[in-house]
Scaffold this motif. Structure first.
Motif, mmCIF file in Angstrom:
data_model
loop_
_atom_site.group_PDB
_atom_site.id
_atom_site.type_symbol
_atom_site.label_atom_id
_atom_site.label_comp_id
_atom_site.label_asym_id
_atom_site.label_seq_id
_atom_site.Cartn_x
_atom_site.Cartn_y
_atom_site.Cartn_z
ATOM 1 N N UNK A 97 -4.203 -6.995 13.280
ATOM 2 C CA UNK A 97 -4.269 -6.080 13.208
ATOM 3 C C UNK A 97 -5.308 -5.954 14.216
ATOM 4 N N UNK A 98 -5.944 -5.039 15.219
ATOM 5 C CA UNK A 98 -7.303 -4.730 16.154
ATOM 6 C C UNK A 98 -8.259 -3.412 15.179
ATOM 7 N N UNK A 99 -9.111 -3.592 15.481
ATOM 8 C CA UNK A 99 -9.358 -2.628 14.913
ATOM 9 C C UNK A 99 -9.520 -1.179 15.315
ATOM 10 N N UNK A 100 -9.612 -1.079 16.259
ATOM 11 C CA UNK A 100 -8.995 0.043 17.619
ATOM 12 C C UNK A 100 -7.508 0.627 16.885
ATOM 13 N N UNK A 101 -6.202 -0.730 16.674
ATOM 14 C CA UNK A 101 -5.339 -0.243 16.693
ATOM 15 C C UNK A 101 -4.547 0.613 15.256
ATOM 16 N N UNK A 102 -6.004 -0.165 14.235
ATOM 17 C CA UNK A 102 -5.374 0.205 12.566
ATOM 18 C C UNK A 102 -6.539 1.347 12.560
ATOM 19 N N UNK A 103 -7.421 1.797 13.112
ATOM 20 C CA UNK A 103 -8.313 3.076 13.342
ATOM 21 C C UNK A 103 -6.584 4.060 13.679
ATOM 22 N N UNK A 104 -6.375 3.606 14.887
ATOM 23 C CA UNK A 104 -5.121 4.356 15.441
ATOM 24 C C UNK A 104 -4.218 5.368 14.758
ATOM 25 N N UNK A 105 -4.310 4.329 14.111
ATOM 26 C CA UNK A 105 -2.666 4.383 13.381
ATOM 27 C C UNK A 105 -3.027 5.137 11.516
ATOM 28 N N UNK A 106 -4.272 4.756 10.761
ATOM 29 C CA UNK A 106 -4.116 5.132 10.177
ATOM 30 C C UNK A 106 -4.884 6.527 10.163
ATOM 31 N N UNK A 107 -5.917 6.819 11.153
ATOM 32 C CA UNK A 107 -6.181 8.440 11.261
ATOM 33 C C UNK A 107 -4.099 9.410 12.249
ATOM 34 N N UNK A 108 -3.230 9.205 12.313
ATOM 35 C CA UNK A 108 -2.531 9.328 13.273
ATOM 36 C C UNK A 108 -1.596 9.570 11.316
ATOM 37 N N UNK A 109 -1.766 8.898 10.675
ATOM 38 C CA UNK A 109 -0.559 8.957 9.715
ATOM 39 C C UNK A 109 -0.787 9.865 8.182
ATOM 40 N N UNK A 110 -2.897 10.258 8.746
ATOM 41 C CA UNK A 110 -3.896 10.978 7.566
ATOM 42 C C UNK A 110 -3.837 12.677 8.549
ATOM 43 N N UNK A 111 -2.910 12.617 9.912
ATOM 44 C CA UNK A 111 -3.075 13.500 10.376
ATOM 45 C C UNK A 111 -1.843 14.806 10.011
ATOM 46 N N UNK A 112 -0.161 13.622 9.781
ATOM 47 C CA UNK A 112 0.756 14.248 9.020
ATOM 48 C C UNK A 112 0.293 15.065 7.644
ATOM 49 N N UNK A 113 -0.402 14.903 6.874
ATOM 50 C CA UNK A 113 -1.310 15.970 6.172
ATOM 51 C C UNK A 113 -1.411 16.985 6.392
ATOM 52 N N UNK A 114 -2.251 17.314 7.529
ATOM 53 C CA UNK A 114 -2.991 18.118 7.981
ATOM 54 C C UNK A 114 -2.555 19.170 9.110
ATOM 55 N N UNK A 115 -1.579 18.664 9.592
ATOM 56 C CA UNK A 115 -1.000 18.948 10.130
ATOM 57 C C UNK A 115 0.389 19.849 9.369
ATOM 58 N N UNK A 116 0.869 19.141 8.666
ATOM 59 C CA UNK A 116 1.915 19.966 8.100
ATOM 60 C C UNK A 116 1.254 21.313 7.080
ATOM 61 N N UNK A 117 -0.009 21.341 6.747
ATOM 62 C CA UNK A 117 -0.872 22.049 5.924
ATOM 63 C C UNK A 117 -1.103 23.416 6.960
ATOM 64 N N UNK A 118 -0.808 22.916 8.200
ATOM 65 C CA UNK A 118 -1.862 23.653 9.191
ATOM 66 C C UNK A 118 -1.004 25.017 10.054
ATOM 67 N N UNK A 119 -0.462 25.431 8.688
ATOM 68 C CA UNK A 119 0.704 26.334 8.919
ATOM 69 C C UNK A 119 0.778 27.723 7.554
#
Length: 226
Positions: free
Chosen positions: A1-23
């Motif tokens: 996995x390329x570095x950029x692909x890794x970063x895109x995926x991990x930040x996308x996964x972590x954003x699920x938590x903040x999105x769930x809390x953002x209400x």
């Protein structure tokens, strides 16, 4: 996995938590579930949501792995997925109060209304317990007290307080607490007690914060959220 692909995926996964809390409703549900497990019907009642809306919010929280379910007989209960979920909510709450001037003003004005006194901090209560004559009063609903409470606290739900004041000593300081700094049960209790001549203050935070600090607590072994 390329570095950029890794970063895109991990930040996308972590954003699920903040999105769930953002209400705001889901934040309130997290705050409620910090007290213990509840059915969707009880969550709806406590948050003034319809059962359908409460269920939708719970599914979002469950999808973000912040909330889990347990079964007791034919009943389904929701609870926080772990202590870290409350720690995140607590940090977010404190960050918001520190950085958001309007949020801080709302809490400050509420605590400093003409009928209220400066709230007692967790550490101050810990010191009072060891050195002074103080009564710790849990004014949350009884089932929340049963899930867990500050050690040696007595339970009188706020809606029962007016008829049970004779159970409280008049020569002791009374510290009332509820779910946390955004819960108003303790403020209602303090107002009632002071009107009747009791020396009373509210705890600034709540039972989950007390437990998170590692201070003495009594926790139900039947609470699957622990």
């Amino acid at each position: 996995m390329e570095k950029r692909e890794f970063k895109n995926k991990i930040y996308t996964e972590l954003a699920k938590v903040t999105k769930a809390l953002g209400n705001p409703r889901r934040m309130e549900i997290i705050d409620l579930l910090a007290q213990g497990p509840f059915s969707v019907e009880k969550i709806a009642e406590q948050t003034s949501l319809s059962v359908a809306n409460a269920s939708q919010h719970l599914q979002v929280l469950k999808g973000a792995l912040l909330v889990e379910i347990s079964r007791k007989g034919n009943f389904i209960y929701y609870h926080l997925a772990g202590e870290s979920v409350f720690q995140v909510w607590r940090a977010l709450r404190e960050l918001g109060l520190a950085q958001n001037a309007e949020a801080e003003k709302l809490v400050h004005d509420f605590y400093h209304s003409e009928n209220q006194l400066e709230p007692v901090t967790l550490k101050e209560l810990r010191q009072k317990i060891t050195g002074q004559d103080v009564v710790i009063l849990d004014v949350r609903p009884g089932e929340e007290y049963e899930h867990g409470h500050i050690k040696e606290a007595i339970s009188i739900p706020v809606e029962e307080l007016a008829g049970r004041m004779d159970e409280l000593p008049r020569d002791s300081e009374i510290i009332a607490y509820c779910r946390g700094p955004l819960c108003v049960y303790a403020d209602e209790a303090v107002s009632l007690l002071r009107e009747k001549g009791f020396k009373a203050k509210r705890l600034k935070e709540g039972y989950p914060d007390w437990k998170a600090m590692g201070f003495p607590a009594e926790i139900s072994h039947l609470d699957n959220s622990e």
